[in-house]
Each structure stands twice: as C-alpha cells, then as structure tokens.
Design an enzyme around this catalytic site. Sequence first.
Site, PDB file in Angstrom:
ATOM      1  N   GLU A 115      11.654   9.648  -6.049  1.00  0.00           N
ATOM      2  CA  GLU A 115      10.973  10.436  -5.017  1.00  0.00           C
ATOM      3  C   GLU A 115      11.691  10.222  -3.692  1.00  0.00           C
ATOM      4  OE1 GLU A 115       6.436  11.072  -6.375  1.00  0.00           O
ATOM      5  OE2 GLU A 115       6.822   9.175  -5.410  1.00  0.00           O
ATOM      6  N   HIS A 228       2.225  15.750   4.691  1.00  0.00           N
ATOM      7  CA  HIS A 228       3.084  15.985   3.531  1.00  0.00           C
ATOM      8  C   HIS A 228       3.802  17.314   3.725  1.00  0.00           C
ATOM      9  CE1 HIS A 228       4.613  16.309  -0.498  1.00  0.00           C
ATOM     10  NE2 HIS A 228       4.182  15.100  -0.759  1.00  0.00           N
ATOM     11  N   ARG A 275       9.145  11.844   4.088  1.00  0.00           N
ATOM     12  CA  ARG A 275       8.210  12.949   4.354  1.00  0.00           C
ATOM     13  C   ARG A 275       8.150  13.375   5.819  1.00  0.00           C
ATOM     14  NH1 ARG A 275       3.404  10.773   0.422  1.00  0.00           N
ATOM     15  NH2 ARG A 275       4.596  11.227  -1.449  1.00  0.00           N
ATOM     16  N   HIS A 336      -1.999  14.492   4.936  1.00  0.00           N
ATOM     17  CA  HIS A 336      -1.944  13.908   3.587  1.00  0.00           C
ATOM     18  C   HIS A 336      -2.424  12.464   3.513  1.00  0.00           C
ATOM     19  CE1 HIS A 336      -0.626  13.376  -0.481  1.00  0.00           C
ATOM     20  NE2 HIS A 336       0.270  12.484  -0.163  1.00  0.00           N
ATOM     21  N   ARG A 371       4.659   6.328   5.422  1.00  0.00           N
ATOM     22  CA  ARG A 371       4.587   5.725   4.081  1.00  0.00           C
ATOM     23  C   ARG A 371       5.664   6.289   3.164  1.00  0.00           C
ATOM     24  NH1 ARG A 371       1.813   7.342  -0.880  1.00  0.00           N
ATOM     25  NH2 ARG A 371       0.980   9.144   0.205  1.00  0.00           N
TER      26      ARG A 371
HETATM   27  C1  FAD Z   1      -3.040  14.945  -3.516  1.00  0.00           C
HETATM   28  C2  FAD Z   1      -2.661  13.502  -3.352  1.00  0.00           C
HETATM   29  C3  FAD Z   1      -1.586  12.991  -4.067  1.00  0.00           C
HETATM   30  C4  FAD Z   1      -1.224  11.658  -3.926  1.00  0.00           C
HETATM   31  N1  FAD Z   1      -0.196  11.161  -4.688  1.00  0.00           N
HETATM   32  C5  FAD Z   1       0.094   9.846  -4.613  1.00  0.00           C
HETATM   33  C6  FAD Z   1       1.081   9.271  -5.474  1.00  0.00           C
HETATM   34  O1  FAD Z   1       1.655   9.946  -6.310  1.00  0.00           O
HETATM   35  N2  FAD Z   1       1.325   7.940  -5.344  1.00  0.00           N
HETATM   36  C7  FAD Z   1       0.702   7.143  -4.433  1.00  0.00           C
HETATM   37  O2  FAD Z   1       0.987   5.949  -4.355  1.00  0.00           O
HETATM   38  N3  FAD Z   1      -0.256   7.675  -3.628  1.00  0.00           N
HETATM   39  C8  FAD Z   1      -0.569   8.974  -3.703  1.00  0.00           C
HETATM   40  N4  FAD Z   1      -1.543   9.495  -2.893  1.00  0.00           N
HETATM   41  C9  FAD Z   1      -2.283   8.588  -2.009  1.00  0.00           C
HETATM   42  C10 FAD Z   1      -3.250   7.767  -2.848  1.00  0.00           C
HETATM   43  O3  FAD Z   1      -3.777   8.569  -3.862  1.00  0.00           O
HETATM   44  C11 FAD Z   1      -4.381   7.205  -2.012  1.00  0.00           C
HETATM   45  O4  FAD Z   1      -3.897   6.614  -0.843  1.00  0.00           O
HETATM   46  C12 FAD Z   1      -5.140   6.153  -2.794  1.00  0.00           C
HETATM   47  O5  FAD Z   1      -5.499   6.657  -4.051  1.00  0.00           O
HETATM   48  C13 FAD Z   1      -6.364   5.742  -2.018  1.00  0.00           C
HETATM   49  O6  FAD Z   1      -7.180   4.972  -2.857  1.00  0.00           O
HETATM   50  P1  FAD Z   1      -8.502   4.348  -2.261  1.00  0.00           P
HETATM   51  O7  FAD Z   1      -9.137   3.617  -3.392  1.00  0.00           O
HETATM   52  O8  FAD Z   1      -8.207   3.627  -1.022  1.00  0.00           O
HETATM   53  O9  FAD Z   1      -9.389   5.620  -1.819  1.00  0.00           O
HETATM   54  P2  FAD Z   1      -9.933   6.852  -2.668  1.00  0.00           P
HETATM   55  O10 FAD Z   1      -9.278   6.936  -3.976  1.00  0.00           O
HETATM   56  O11 FAD Z   1      -9.885   8.041  -1.808  1.00  0.00           O
HETATM   57  O12 FAD Z   1     -11.455   6.470  -2.933  1.00  0.00           O
HETATM   58  C14 FAD Z   1     -12.386   6.479  -1.883  1.00  0.00           C
HETATM   59  C15 FAD Z   1     -13.747   6.183  -2.479  1.00  0.00           C
HETATM   60  O13 FAD Z   1     -14.643   5.830  -1.432  1.00  0.00           O
HETATM   61  C16 FAD Z   1     -15.895   6.447  -1.657  1.00  0.00           C
HETATM   62  N5  FAD Z   1     -16.584   6.531  -0.367  1.00  0.00           N
HETATM   63  C17 FAD Z   1     -16.146   7.080   0.789  1.00  0.00           C
HETATM   64  N6  FAD Z   1     -17.076   6.910   1.752  1.00  0.00           N
HETATM   65  C18 FAD Z   1     -18.111   6.243   1.186  1.00  0.00           C
HETATM   66  C19 FAD Z   1     -19.376   5.781   1.653  1.00  0.00           C
HETATM   67  N7  FAD Z   1     -19.784   5.983   2.907  1.00  0.00           N
HETATM   68  N8  FAD Z   1     -20.199   5.146   0.780  1.00  0.00           N
HETATM   69  C20 FAD Z   1     -19.823   4.962  -0.511  1.00  0.00           C
HETATM   70  N9  FAD Z   1     -18.639   5.370  -1.014  1.00  0.00           N
HETATM   71  C21 FAD Z   1     -17.798   5.998  -0.166  1.00  0.00           C
HETATM   72  C22 FAD Z   1     -15.538   7.776  -2.277  1.00  0.00           C
HETATM   73  O14 FAD Z   1     -16.656   8.307  -2.948  1.00  0.00           O
HETATM   74  C23 FAD Z   1     -14.405   7.343  -3.215  1.00  0.00           C
HETATM   75  O15 FAD Z   1     -14.944   6.859  -4.414  1.00  0.00           O
HETATM   76  C24 FAD Z   1      -1.925  10.825  -3.028  1.00  0.00           C
HETATM   77  C25 FAD Z   1      -3.002  11.346  -2.314  1.00  0.00           C
HETATM   78  C26 FAD Z   1      -3.372  12.659  -2.462  1.00  0.00           C
HETATM   79  C27 FAD Z   1      -4.527  13.189  -1.688  1.00  0.00           C
END
Ligand code: FAD
Length: 494
Positions: A115, A228, A275, A336, A371
């Site tokens: 990538e 992005h 990016r 993004h 990032r």
């Molecule tokens: C389209 C897309 C593609 C991506 N591709 C990649 C990739 O290929 N590789 C990579 O490394 N990263 C990628 N990323 C980034 C990566 O996916 C995210 O940074 C990472 O998954 C974030 O994980 P997280 O557990 O921190 O948050 P999230 O997976 O967003 O989870 C957040 C959680 O918090 C909960 N929540 C929020 N507020 C509250 C509240 N007040 N009370 C209770 N629950 C709450 C939500 O319900 C959810 O369950 C991508 C992101 C996107 C949007």
Amino acid sequence: MRNDCDVLIAGTGVAGLYAALNFEPKTRVLVLSKRDVGISNSMLAQGGVAAVVDKTNDDYRLHIADTLIAGGYKNDLRSLEILVNEGPEDVLRLIKEMGVEFDRDETRNISMTLEGGHSRRRILHHKDSTGREITEKLLAAAKSRPNIKIIEYAQLASLTRSGGGFWAGVLVDGVHRYISCSYCILCTGGIGRAYAYTTNSAAATGDGITLAYEMGARIKNISLIQFHPTAFAAAKDRERFLISEAVRGEGALLLNCRGERFMQNYDKRGELAPRDVVSRSIMLEAARTGSDKFYLDITARGADFIRNRFPTIYRRCLEEGVDITREYIPVFPCQHYLMGGIDVNIYGDTTVDRLYAAGECSHTGVHGVNRLASNSLLEALVFARRCTYDISRRLRHEESGVDGPPPAPPLGKNPLPKGYRTTIRGIMQKAWFVIPDYDAAREGLVRASEILEDLKNGDYILTPDYIEAKSLATICTLILKEVLEKKDKGEEYY
Ligand SMILES: Cc1cc2nc3c(=O)[nH]c(=O)nc-3n(C[C@H](O)[C@H](O)[C@H](O)COP(=O)(O)OP(=O)(O)OC[C@H]3O[C@@H](n4cnc5c(N)ncnc54)[C@H](O)[C@@H]3O)c2cc1C
C-alpha cells in the site's frame, strides 16, 4: 467498595474486543456497543493490517522508517517501536487463537500486499474485507467467554468518578441507568461523522473523546485528520465507500478529468505516495484543471484478478453502475481517519486516573501527522492489549470500586432542536478539508461554540441523538481551536 463490573469497555471494534479478550477469565468485563455490533470502522476496514511477519523480505527498521516518513517525522518514536516490534505477535495471535484467515498463496504462505508509503509487501489481508474478518472472529471469541458480557444499543453517556472507580451513565435501548466499574477503557473510534462526507461508520461521532475531555483528560493533535484520496465519488451519500489504497498498490492509475496521470508532477512516488500527499495533489490538480473529476483505472489487471482480489469493491461499484473491470472508478478525497485524540501513554492510560483509551479515539503518537496505510488496526491491537496488561496489574494490587450512591439521574425536558448536526458537518467540511480555510475556521468556531453552549444549557432530554449532537459540537470546537492555534504558531499541516 463495590462494582457491577471490573472493567467497562465502550466499543466493539477491534480495540474494544481485543482489549476484552486479553483479560484473565476472572476479570468481569462489560462491553458496550452504542448500535448494532456490525456498525464500526473496524467492520469497514478493507486493505489490511501491516506487520513485519515475513522477516526474510522485511525488517522492523523499514516499517519504522516508512511510518516516520508518512508521519512527517512527528511520530512518537517510543510508541512506534512498540507498535512495530510487538504488532507481529498480536497479528499471529489473531490467526492462531482467534481463527482469523488471511489470504494465502498457492504454497499456503500468507500473501502480503503493498500500500502507499510501504517499502515492502507487508499488508496481511482477507481479500478486501480484512476488518470484517478480524472483527467477526474477535466478536465470536468474546461471545464465548463467560467473563465478557456484550450489550448492544448501549451508549455511554457520562462518567463520574467515585472512590476507586466510576459511575457510568448508560442509555440502554434509550433508557438511562447507572453502571459501576473500577476501570473504563474508551474504544469509541473516530470522528468522521463531524464531516459532511466521510468513509466512517455512523458510530464515529467522537463520543469517547468528548467524555474524556469533559472529565479533564488531555486531548492532543485532534486537528490531525487524514483525508483519504480515493473515496468513491457518489453524488449524495454521507458515508462514502472507500476505494482501498491496495487498489493503487496493485497497479491502479490515478487520472485527472482528461484521463491523464498527474501524480508524478507532484511527487516522485506517484500513485503510491502517502495519503496526505495524494489528497493534496488532487486538490491542486482540481484547481489547475478547474474540475473535481478524478478516476482510478485498474482495468489493466484483468477481470479475473480484479473480481477475486477486490470482490467487495467490485460488487459495491457495480451497485453504483460502474464495472471496474472495464471502466474508470470516479474518486475524490474525503474525511477518513483521526490521528489525534485522547492522549495516552504506552499503556493506553489517559491523564485521568483509571480511565484508559485505545484505538482510533486515542492518541498514542505512532502516526505522526499522517497515518501510514494499515497501521491503525495494528495500533488498535497492540495498545488495547497493553491497556489490559496495566489494568490487570492494578486490579491485583489496588483496592477498587465505587463508594457511595450514583449521581442524580438526568432530568432534561426539551427535545433536541433539528439541524445542529447538519450545521456542524457543514462547518467542518468548509473549514478544514485537505487544505484549511482559516476564515471559515474562525466563523465556524463561533457558531459551533454557540451550538455547544445551547446543548449544554438547554435542559434537553438525554437521547442518543442529543449525546451525538453534543459530541459533534465539542469535537468541532476542539478541532477548530487547534487549527487556529497552529496557524498562530506558524505550524503547517504539511
Ligand atoms: C472504510 C475504512 C477502511 C479502513 N481500512 C483500514 C485498513 O485497511 N487498515 C487499517 O489499519 N485501518 C483501516 N481503517 C481504519 C480502522 O478501520 C479504524 O481506525 C479502526 O478499525 C478503529 O477501531 P476502533 O476499535 O478504535 O473503533 P471502531 O471500530 O470504529 O469501533 C468503535 C466502537 O465504539 C462504539 N461506540 C462509539 N461511541 C459509543 C458510546 N458512546 N457508547 C458505547 N459505544 C460506543 C461503536 O458502537 C463501535 O462499536 C479503515 C477505516 C475505514 C472507515
């Protein structure tokens, strides 16, 4: 002292679930998901997870160097070394302990992809739906553990310190109740929904960052937002479908409105520049040509390869009327990822006692100003595990639990006025999108501050919409303040 659970985790993305799974079986863990567990940025991650698991063709030092280059050398080196050195073990645990399947070649070796910004093929992936594969396997593992309880449609609304723990105000199916815990880990993800156009899920409204800020936690680099370069340029949808970096990694060309390649005029790495560079180049090229029409062309790779390597992107584009095996994909930058957030140390510990944060809502400093692709799933894994290590150590040695009764229940009477969230999204899109507009930032900050004041003092009924509106207004004011502070200090975003 007592508690309903030892650890409360807000979030069922990769960070929240992996944190939960790392606790010992005797630790009582409650995990909240504000919506369906299927709605998170983790579920949307396509490209993969970066890790040096192939030590014959890759090296930790190269992964660190690539991340530093992408991050403008503004990365926290200590956190970055932890990320790169410890990450491969967490990724291998996903395979061995959680049953995560990454794509393999004909000899059953894990097939790595490339990538933008990576000097080696080091991205493990499950076709183009890596996030879904990892999150679903983590979810299944968490559901099978007796010490972990997951509640859906449970939104963390407030945290109040009491003794050696917190009273957490939670809306469960819209009904408010207090839950006591000794420690809390915020894994609430990003802030994309503060923008008019984003790749982020509907859950990304910055709730955890707002809660931490309200408790006095240090928030850092909140204006470091990644745009992005290649989201599908749909006419209307707020949630824009991402055309993964891996598409360029596999040879797709980026074209302007005349069907000409242009990236080499802006950066010698061409389509595979990081990016921020590609997004900015698109905006400059748009100004030069007077058109915001841009395209990705992957057709040279052939229909069989494209359908097999990018089945989700192929299917999704087809739904939009574009057959990517034969046609150009219309793309444009959009919000993004958030590099900043709740400032944490190398154990995910915030500046508020017993409050931890991991994943996209946290600021570990690993990413610097931009990032590197596929480093965020890795960050979520590594630092979520480190939170559990620290909390487990403290649970063994420190007395914990709340003392005294919960706070008074919320008693707001007024319904939320319509339109506040749309106003905030408009402000952010105008003030800070790829290239900051400082006049719009100044105006936007005044309006967002007025909205926030009203939301705090308007005696509104506590609903999921209210929590999100207050959160978006808080995030908007924090970001725009930082944008203007950076300008005053003469700091550039590039
Ligand atoms: C389209 C897309 C593609 C991506 N591709 C990649 C990739 O290929 N590789 C990579 O490394 N990263 C990628 N990323 C980034 C990566 O996916 C995210 O940074 C990472 O998954 C974030 O994980 P997280 O557990 O921190 O948050 P999230 O997976 O967003 O989870 C957040 C959680 O918090 C909960 N929540 C929020 N507020 C509250 C509240 N007040 N009370 C209770 N629950 C709450 C939500 O319900 C959810 O369950 C991508 C992101 C996107 C949007």
